[in-house]
Design a protein around this motif. Structure first.
Motif: not given
Length: 130
Positions: A110-118
């Motif tokens: 999933t892509k987080q609000d800060d554009e990081t993928w986890l």
């Protein structure tokens, strides 16, 4: 670079970090890749729900993992389920003097609000030679 291409590159970087942290037996680096609500199923079927359970297992197992060779990870397919959710098929190979063994992880990221993928929901599956 379009958004999807940038996201694919970012996802590939996460998988490269999985490889790097596994090789280094770096539990904390590996755990930093997970969403707090992650679900992880190991290659032997152990179900770990939530980052706390994943962390407890990883800290106990990864630093003392015993394989005599190198592990590689390669993204073989990325399917965007939504712009912020991707299913990522990975080829995992443990190289050793006795021969290679292979895994076929599936990572839902999933892509987080800060554009990081986890890593959010993951299943690691052993590939049998038979």
């Amino acid at each position: 670079m379009n958004t999807e291409t940038a996201d694919i590159k970012a996802i590939e970087q996460v998988v490269a970090t999985v490889e790097r942290t596994q090789r280094a037996r770096d539990a904390e680096g590996f755990l930093a890749l997970f969403h707090p609500d992650a679900l992880w199923t190991t290659g032997h079927g152990k179900v770990l729900i939530g980052l706390d359970a994943i962390a407890e297992f990883t800290r106990a197992v990864l630093p003392t993992a015993n394989w005599d060779g190198e592990v590689t990870y390669e993204v073989v397919h990325t399917q965007f389920l939504r712009p912020d959710v991707a299913a990522v098929k990975v080829r995992q190979v443990y190289h050793s003097a006795e021969g290679d063994t292979e895994g076929a992880p599936l990572y839902v990221m999933t892509k987080q609000d800060d554009e990081t993928w986890l890593l959010h929901a993951c299943q690691n599956t052993e590939v049998r030679a038979d």
